[in-house]
Design an enzyme around this catalytic site. Structure first.
Site, PDB file in Angstrom:
ATOM      1  N   PRO A 121     -15.714  -4.680   2.423  1.00 13.33           N
ATOM      2  CG  PRO A 121     -15.987  -3.943   4.567  1.00 13.33           C
ATOM      3  CD  PRO A 121     -15.163  -4.204   3.780  1.00 13.33           C
ATOM      4  CG  LEU A 122     -18.225  -0.258   3.358  1.00 14.67           C
ATOM      5  CD1 LEU A 122     -17.894   1.101   3.864  1.00 14.67           C
ATOM      6  CD2 LEU A 122     -19.934  -0.666   3.883  1.00 14.67           C
ATOM      7  N   GLY A 123     -17.904  -3.034  -0.625  1.00 15.04           N
ATOM      8  CA  GLY A 123     -17.792  -2.917  -2.134  1.00 15.04           C
ATOM      9  C   GLY A 123     -17.071  -1.857  -2.845  1.00 15.04           C
ATOM     10  NE  ARG A 124     -12.525  -3.912  -5.437  1.00 21.30           N
ATOM     11  CZ  ARG A 124     -11.348  -4.285  -4.736  1.00 21.30           C
ATOM     12  NH1 ARG A 124     -10.656  -3.548  -4.051  1.00 21.30           N
ATOM     13  NH2 ARG A 124     -11.296  -5.595  -4.861  1.00 21.30           N
ATOM     14  N   GLY A 125     -16.719   0.852  -1.708  1.00 23.93           N
ATOM     15  CA  GLY A 125     -17.384   2.098  -1.748  1.00 23.93           C
ATOM     16  C   GLY A 125     -18.766   2.182  -2.303  1.00 23.93           C
ATOM     17  CG  HIS A 132      -1.299  -8.660  -0.211  1.00 27.13           C
ATOM     18  ND1 HIS A 132      -0.743  -7.348   0.033  1.00 27.13           N
ATOM     19  CD2 HIS A 132      -2.701  -8.628  -0.263  1.00 27.13           C
ATOM     20  CE1 HIS A 132      -1.990  -6.696  -0.118  1.00 27.13           C
ATOM     21  NE2 HIS A 132      -3.077  -7.387  -0.464  1.00 27.13           N
ATOM     22  CE1 TYR A 147      -2.998  -2.790   0.362  1.00 24.87           C
ATOM     23  CE2 TYR A 147      -3.183  -2.559   2.785  1.00 24.87           C
ATOM     24  CZ  TYR A 147      -3.664  -3.324   1.529  1.00 24.87           C
ATOM     25  OH  TYR A 147      -4.502  -4.363   1.684  1.00 24.87           O
TER      26      TYR A 147
END
Length: 324
Positions: free
Chosen positions: A212-216, A133, A61
């Protein structure tokens, strides 16, 4: 509120029932101009104050800069944190931010180099959970996990994890050294890992759900590519193409309808759905803003009714576009 703790896997690791994904603080979302280290640091501090003590980062990252940010943010508060980082995706030194120019490395000698480099950037003497990863198809998983196990013996790592693995690879890895957690994408619109869940549960391995938010997308705030800043990684993601976003809008609409009916936000509904899948699953929504952090944490108090779950269940089969 104070976030409850849960056992992650059967090896003794205890984490907050919701974690904090730190990737977006340094990379992928918002483009370079969206980075705000001061707000990200304040968000990490606010998370710790709320009891969200399970923090997730990786050497890739940034690359590398996210570990530095997280390490600086938790300086002086190390005892409050369960810290996870990862190795195994290697950037091209000539183009470190080009995701098309990366490769996997699971060689034992690289494992040993990677943990020392991560500890240096984090300013720590050990990490609590260390993931590979992505599997390296050129190196047997037994060799990689064997080297990771050496890190446990050396006190540099407490528990081992893998990311995005199938059941067969997981079985082989677990036979070398107990695997505590598998991290995979899991949300209302990404359910591939459901095929691995029976193996995880039979072996006593926890699931850490990233994105978990679907990439927003599941928050309902992304209706077209114009809603994404220039330089945002999602411009390259198939699910965020113009045609896919238009087709997927019905998913966001369905999540919004449930949210309105129960007095929650779409993000809270998406997180509550992940939470409804089992107490052995811990979501790590990512944010760099304190207001979004508070919204996400409040999802732990949202309960979906059987009717809500029935309305949400078909959404997993309604997605247009591949995950990558």
């Amino acid at each position: 509120m104070s976030v409850r703790t849960v056992a992650l896997g059967g090896q003794g690791l205890v984490v907050s029932a919701q974690g904090l994904g730190c990737m977006g603080m340094s990379w992928a979302y918002g483009g370079p101009e969206g980075r705000d280290d001061a707000e990200s640091t304040a968000t990490i501090h606010a998370a710790l104050d709320l009891g969200v003590t399970f923090l997730d980062t990786s050497d890739i990252y940034g690359p590398y800069t996210n570990e530095e940010l997280v390490g600086a943010a938790i300086a002086g508060r190390r005892d409050e944190v369960v810290l996870a980082t990862k190795f195994g995706i290697v950037p091209d030194p000539q183009a470190p931010t080009d995701v098309s120019r990366r490769w996997f490395d699971g060689r034992p000698e690289y494992v040993r180099q990677a943990i020392d480099a991560s500890l240096g950037r984090l300013g720590l003497d050990h990490v609590d959970l260390y993931y590979q990863h992505r599997p390296d198809p050129a190196v047997p998983i037994e060799e990689t996990v064997g080297a990771m196990a050496e890190l446990v013996g050396a006190g540099k790592v407490r528990y081992l994890g893998l990311s995005e693995v199938d059941a067969e690879l997981l079985e082989r890895a677990h036979a070398v050294h107990p695997i505590t957690a598998v991290q995979s994408e899991y949300s209302l619109w990404s359910r591939d890992v459901a095929a691995v869940l029976p193996t995880l549960r039979r072996l006593g391995i926890g699931l850490v759900a990233y994105s978990p938010l679907g990439r927003g997308f599941l928050t309902g705030t992304i209706r077209s590519a114009d809603d994404l800043p220039a330089g945002d990684w999602r411009h390259t993601n198939p699910r965020f193409s113009t045609d896919a976003l238009a087709a997927n809008s019905r998913i966001a609409d369905a999540v919004r309808d449930v949210a309105v009916s129960i007095g929650a936000t779409p993000a809270q509904v998406a997180l509550a759905w992940v939470g409804s899948r089992g107490r052995d699953i811990v979501a790590i929504p990512g944010t760099r803003r304190r207001d979004r952090l508070a919204e996400n944490v409040a999802a732990l108090d949202v309960t979906l009714t059987p009717a809500d779950l029935e309305a949400l269940e078909p959404l997993g089969d309604a997605v247009t576009g591949n995950r990558y």
